[in-house]
Motif scaffolding. Structure first.
Motif, PDB file in Angstrom:
ATOM      1  N   GLY A  90       0.809  -1.202   0.000  1.00 21.63           N
ATOM      2  CA  GLY A  90       0.000   0.000   0.000  1.00 21.63           C
ATOM      3  C   GLY A  90       0.844   1.254   0.000  1.00 21.63           C
ATOM      4  N   PRO A  91       0.195   2.408   0.072  1.00 19.76           N
ATOM      5  CA  PRO A  91       0.929   3.681  -0.009  1.00 19.76           C
ATOM      6  C   PRO A  91       1.728   3.970   1.255  1.00 19.76           C
ATOM      7  CG  PRO A  91      -1.400   4.080   0.418  1.00 19.76           C
ATOM      8  CD  PRO A  91      -1.264   2.608   0.170  1.00 19.76           C
ATOM      9  N   LEU A  92       2.865   4.627   1.068  1.00 18.10           N
ATOM     10  CA  LEU A  92       3.703   5.070   2.174  1.00 18.10           C
ATOM     11  C   LEU A  92       4.293   6.419   1.787  1.00 18.10           C
ATOM     12  CD1 LEU A  92       5.031   4.367   4.937  1.00 18.10           C
ATOM     13  CD2 LEU A  92       6.966   3.470   3.633  1.00 18.10           C
ATOM     14  N   SER A  93       3.895   7.460   2.491  1.00 18.75           N
ATOM     15  CA  SER A  93       4.379   8.805   2.151  1.00 18.75           C
ATOM     16  C   SER A  93       5.608   9.145   2.998  1.00 18.75           C
ATOM     17  CB  SER A  93       3.277   9.841   2.353  1.00 18.75           C
ATOM     18  OG  SER A  93       2.768   9.797   3.669  1.00 18.75           O
ATOM     19  N   ILE A  94       6.717   9.415   2.312  1.00 15.47           N
ATOM     20  CA  ILE A  94       8.012   9.635   2.945  1.00 15.47           C
ATOM     21  C   ILE A  94       8.464  11.063   2.667  1.00 15.47           C
ATOM     22  CG2 ILE A  94      10.414   8.865   3.068  1.00 15.47           C
ATOM     23  CD1 ILE A  94       9.331   6.231   1.648  1.00 15.47           C
ATOM     24  N   GLY A  95       8.897  11.744   3.698  1.00 16.19           N
ATOM     25  CA  GLY A  95       9.486  13.063   3.531  1.00 16.19           C
ATOM     26  C   GLY A  95      10.964  13.021   3.849  1.00 16.19           C
ATOM     27  N   ALA A  96      11.746  13.788   3.136  1.00 19.46           N
ATOM     28  CA  ALA A  96      13.185  13.818   3.397  1.00 19.46           C
ATOM     29  C   ALA A  96      13.721  15.205   3.113  1.00 19.46           C
ATOM     30  CB  ALA A  96      13.926  12.787   2.552  1.00 19.46           C
ATOM     31  N   SER A  97      14.664  15.646   3.926  1.00 21.49           N
ATOM     32  CA  SER A  97      15.345  16.896   3.629  1.00 21.49           C
ATOM     33  C   SER A  97      16.301  16.654   2.461  1.00 21.49           C
ATOM     34  CB  SER A  97      16.068  17.433   4.865  1.00 21.49           C
ATOM     35  OG  SER A  97      16.848  16.434   5.467  1.00 21.49           O
ATOM     36  N   LEU A 105      18.602   8.457   0.226  1.00 21.52           N
ATOM     37  CA  LEU A 105      17.318   7.747   0.187  1.00 21.52           C
ATOM     38  C   LEU A 105      17.097   6.903  -1.063  1.00 21.52           C
ATOM     39  CD1 LEU A 105      14.591   7.241   1.592  1.00 21.52           C
ATOM     40  CD2 LEU A 105      13.724   9.307   0.460  1.00 21.52           C
ATOM     41  N   PRO A 106      17.537   7.324  -2.263  1.00 20.89           N
ATOM     42  CA  PRO A 106      17.265   6.501  -3.453  1.00 20.89           C
ATOM     43  C   PRO A 106      17.681   5.043  -3.327  1.00 20.89           C
ATOM     44  CG  PRO A 106      18.014   8.655  -4.132  1.00 20.89           C
ATOM     45  CD  PRO A 106      18.172   8.616  -2.629  1.00 20.89           C
ATOM     46  N   SER A 107      18.774   4.760  -2.640  1.00 25.78           N
ATOM     47  CA  SER A 107      19.212   3.367  -2.478  1.00 25.78           C
ATOM     48  C   SER A 107      18.214   2.573  -1.638  1.00 25.78           C
ATOM     49  CB  SER A 107      20.594   3.322  -1.822  1.00 25.78           C
ATOM     50  OG  SER A 107      21.565   3.918  -2.645  1.00 25.78           O
ATOM     51  N   THR A 108      17.646   3.222  -0.617  1.00 24.74           N
ATOM     52  CA  THR A 108      16.631   2.563   0.203  1.00 24.74           C
ATOM     53  C   THR A 108      15.391   2.250  -0.629  1.00 24.74           C
ATOM     54  OG1 THR A 108      17.372   3.599   2.261  1.00 24.74           O
ATOM     55  CG2 THR A 108      15.099   2.833   2.192  1.00 24.74           C
ATOM     56  N   LEU A 109      14.967   3.190  -1.453  1.00 24.98           N
ATOM     57  CA  LEU A 109      13.777   2.980  -2.281  1.00 24.98           C
ATOM     58  C   LEU A 109      13.991   1.836  -3.271  1.00 24.98           C
ATOM     59  CD1 LEU A 109      12.772   6.684  -3.007  1.00 24.98           C
ATOM     60  CD2 LEU A 109      11.852   5.152  -1.254  1.00 24.98           C
ATOM     61  N   ALA A 110      15.192   1.751  -3.826  1.00 21.69           N
ATOM     62  CA  ALA A 110      15.486   0.668  -4.765  1.00 21.69           C
ATOM     63  C   ALA A 110      15.418  -0.687  -4.070  1.00 21.69           C
ATOM     64  CB  ALA A 110      16.863   0.880  -5.391  1.00 21.69           C
ATOM     65  N   ARG A 111      15.999  -0.780  -2.864  1.00 19.63           N
ATOM     66  CA  ARG A 111      15.970  -2.020  -2.107  1.00 19.63           C
ATOM     67  C   ARG A 111      14.548  -2.401  -1.696  1.00 19.63           C
ATOM     68  NH1 ARG A 111      19.266  -5.903  -2.191  1.00 19.63           N
ATOM     69  NH2 ARG A 111      17.313  -6.976  -2.620  1.00 19.63           N
ATOM     70  N   ARG A 120       3.972   1.073  -2.057  1.00 15.21           N
ATOM     71  CA  ARG A 120       3.989   2.148  -3.061  1.00 15.21           C
ATOM     72  C   ARG A 120       4.436   3.449  -2.394  1.00 15.21           C
ATOM     73  NH1 ARG A 120      -1.003  -0.036  -3.471  1.00 15.21           N
ATOM     74  NH2 ARG A 120      -2.042   1.939  -2.952  1.00 15.21           N
ATOM     75  N   PRO A 121       5.737   3.692  -2.347  1.00 12.58           N
ATOM     76  CA  PRO A 121       6.222   4.912  -1.686  1.00 12.58           C
ATOM     77  C   PRO A 121       6.055   6.149  -2.548  1.00 12.58           C
ATOM     78  CG  PRO A 121       8.073   3.659  -2.547  1.00 12.58           C
ATOM     79  CD  PRO A 121       6.843   2.847  -2.830  1.00 12.58           C
ATOM     80  N   SER A 122       5.763   7.254  -1.898  1.00 15.68           N
ATOM     81  CA  SER A 122       5.822   8.564  -2.549  1.00 15.68           C
ATOM     82  C   SER A 122       6.744   9.428  -1.706  1.00 15.68           C
ATOM     83  CB  SER A 122       4.430   9.196  -2.661  1.00 15.68           C
ATOM     84  OG  SER A 122       3.861   9.378  -1.377  1.00 15.68           O
ATOM     85  N   VAL A 123       7.522  10.279  -2.357  1.00 18.46           N
ATOM     86  CA  VAL A 123       8.570  11.023  -1.655  1.00 18.46           C
ATOM     87  C   VAL A 123       8.366  12.518  -1.834  1.00 18.46           C
ATOM     88  CG1 VAL A 123      11.048  11.429  -1.455  1.00 18.46           C
ATOM     89  CG2 VAL A 123      10.194   9.123  -1.954  1.00 18.46           C
ATOM     90  N   THR A 124       8.447  13.237  -0.720  1.00 18.54           N
ATOM     91  CA  THR A 124       8.426  14.692  -0.717  1.00 18.54           C
ATOM     92  C   THR A 124       9.782  15.187  -0.228  1.00 18.54           C
ATOM     93  OG1 THR A 124       6.048  14.817  -0.280  1.00 18.54           O
ATOM     94  CG2 THR A 124       7.365  16.754   0.289  1.00 18.54           C
ATOM     95  N   ILE A 125      10.428  16.061  -1.008  1.00 14.86           N
ATOM     96  CA  ILE A 125      11.707  16.626  -0.623  1.00 14.86           C
ATOM     97  C   ILE A 125      11.485  18.075  -0.184  1.00 14.86           C
ATOM     98  CG2 ILE A 125      14.065  17.160  -1.342  1.00 14.86           C
ATOM     99  CD1 ILE A 125      13.489  14.200  -1.348  1.00 14.86           C
ATOM    100  N   GLY A 126      12.016  18.441   0.958  1.00 13.46           N
ATOM    101  CA  GLY A 126      11.866  19.808   1.459  1.00 13.46           C
ATOM    102  C   GLY A 126      12.897  20.086   2.527  1.00 13.46           C
ATOM    103  N   ASN A 127      12.883  21.295   3.083  1.00 13.06           N
ATOM    104  CA  ASN A 127      13.834  21.550   4.160  1.00 13.06           C
ATOM    105  C   ASN A 127      13.347  20.896   5.447  1.00 13.06           C
ATOM    106  OD1 ASN A 127      12.123  23.381   5.591  1.00 13.06           O
ATOM    107  ND2 ASN A 127      12.829  25.080   4.326  1.00 13.06           N
ATOM    108  N   THR A 128      14.217  20.844   6.436  1.00 18.68           N
ATOM    109  CA  THR A 128      13.919  20.103   7.664  1.00 18.68           C
ATOM    110  C   THR A 128      12.645  20.598   8.339  1.00 18.68           C
ATOM    111  OG1 THR A 128      16.245  19.537   8.059  1.00 18.68           O
ATOM    112  CG2 THR A 128      14.803  19.588   9.988  1.00 18.68           C
ATOM    113  N   ASP A 141       3.871  10.191   6.387  1.00 20.69           N
ATOM    114  CA  ASP A 141       3.912   9.118   7.380  1.00 20.69           C
ATOM    115  C   ASP A 141       5.216   9.124   8.171  1.00 20.69           C
ATOM    116  OD1 ASP A 141       1.403   8.004   6.626  1.00 20.69           O
ATOM    117  OD2 ASP A 141       2.365   7.101   4.883  1.00 20.69           O
ATOM    118  N   VAL A 142       6.314   9.499   7.525  1.00 24.27           N
ATOM    119  CA  VAL A 142       7.631   9.428   8.158  1.00 24.27           C
ATOM    120  C   VAL A 142       8.536  10.443   7.477  1.00 24.27           C
ATOM    121  CG1 VAL A 142       8.331   7.578   6.577  1.00 24.27           C
ATOM    122  CG2 VAL A 142       9.545   7.855   8.747  1.00 24.27           C
ATOM    123  N   GLY A 143       9.504  10.945   8.224  1.00 28.20           N
ATOM    124  CA  GLY A 143      10.465  11.878   7.655  1.00 28.20           C
ATOM    125  C   GLY A 143      11.882  11.472   8.001  1.00 28.20           C
ATOM    126  N   VAL A 144      12.827  11.855   7.160  1.00 27.95           N
ATOM    127  CA  VAL A 144      14.255  11.689   7.449  1.00 27.95           C
ATOM    128  C   VAL A 144      14.908  13.037   7.192  1.00 27.95           C
ATOM    129  CG1 VAL A 144      16.343  10.369   7.035  1.00 27.95           C
ATOM    130  CG2 VAL A 144      14.122   9.303   6.620  1.00 27.95           C
TER     131      VAL A 144
END
Length: 307
Positions: A90-97, A105-111, A120-128, A141-144
């Motif tokens: 299912g969907p998983l929304s991930i945020g990352a600085s 992060l791209p290596s994690t998504l590939a694995r 089904r991950p979706s990624v949002t890139i933004g500042n912290t 759902d989660v941020g790094v």
């Protein structure tokens, strides 16, 4: 979720009753009736209508904010029910600085895609600061992120350490200088990220630690634009070695030999306090930790300057 709120969200998104009715497979009068019922229930007008579109009133903006949060909770409930069936997907929304999101992060998504193709991950890139706010408000759902200044309502877990270096273009006067003074650093134009960025916070801390008071700061909204500007010969910048790796390898950027560097900071995982963990989330976090540890310790891939 209340049907009138669903209709309200669709009308706001499309800005049009007719398009909302098509998406919802309803008649236009039925859509109007739902909006009218919601307004009557709340005893306030939510939308200003004209022949072509609708706009939100101040009360409508408040309802929109909470309707989205309710929608996020509702989707979370559905995901938790699915988890009872031991389904990982299912969907998983991930945020990352920016630094982590663009370079680690791209290596994690590939694995993750290889091991758990139903996620089904979706990624949002933004500042912290932006990523922290979106996790807090259930838009993610989660941020790094880099840094620890995230405000309240979130849990913070250290993921890995990062090393940061000052870099200049290959033809910059300081590029091949063995000893660089504080006065020389202060005289440079420093290319920095905007306030709220973890990389900007690290630069400010470095200036304080080294007692450097730059004469000129130039803010830019992305790491890539900063690197290209520095490559062109304008100023210097503090960046993660992950962000600098390719440019240092090809020689377009040089890492400056500055006493007291590298500057160290940490990558952190952000989650909301009190949220139950789904199996999908647990799988993602385990993949994230394993993959990040592997690539961060694979030093042989880096130029000797980073060893």
């Amino acid at each position: 979720m209340d049907q009138s709120l669903l209709v309200f969200l669709e009308v706001v998104e499309t800005r049009n009753f007719s398009r909302a009715s098509e998406r919802l497979h309803m008649t236009q009068p039925a859509v109007s009736q739902h909006i009218r019922a919601l307004e009557e229930k709340l005893k306030v007008r939510l939308l200003e209508r004209n022949n072509k579109s609708v706009t939100l009133t101040k009360a409508g903006e408040i309802v929109l904010h909470h309707a989205r949060e309710i929608g996020g909770l509702y989707r979370r409930m559905e995901e938790m029910v699915e988890e009872l069936m031991h389904y990982t997907g299912g969907p998983l929304s991930i945020g990352a600085s920016y630094t982590f999101g663009e370079y680690v992060l791209p290596s994690t998504l590939a694995r993750l895609s290889m091991d758990f193709p139903d996620i089904r991950p979706s990624v949002t890139i933004g500042n912290t600061a932006d990523i922290a706010d979106q996790v807090r408000n259930r838009l993610l759902d989660v941020g790094v992120v880099e840094g620890e200044e995230i405000g309240t309502g979130l849990s913070l877990e250290k993921l890995a350490e990062d090393e940061m270096y000052v870099a200049a273009g290959a033809e910059h006067p300081l590029a091949n200088q063995s000893t660089i003074t504080r006065q020389q650093l202060e005289a440079q134009t420093w290319l920095v990220r905007e306030q709220g960025s973890g990389t900007r916070a690290a630069a400010d801390k470095m200036f304080d630690t080294l007692s450097v008071k730059p004469s000129r700061l130039m803010e830019m909204g992305s790491t890539q634009s900063i690197k290209e500007t520095v490559e062109a010969g304008l100023g210097v910048t503090l960046q993660s070695r992950w962000a600098l790796r390719k440019e240092v390898e090809i020689g377009s950027l040089k890492v400056l030999d500055i006493e007291g560097l590298p500057f160290r900071r940490s990558f952190h995982i952000l989650l909301r306090h009190g949220d139950l963990r789904t199996r999908t989330m647990d799988v993602f976090l385990q993949t994230l930790r394993t993959t990040t540890e592997k690539i961060l310790t694979f030093n042989s891939r880096f130029p000797e300057r980073f060893s």
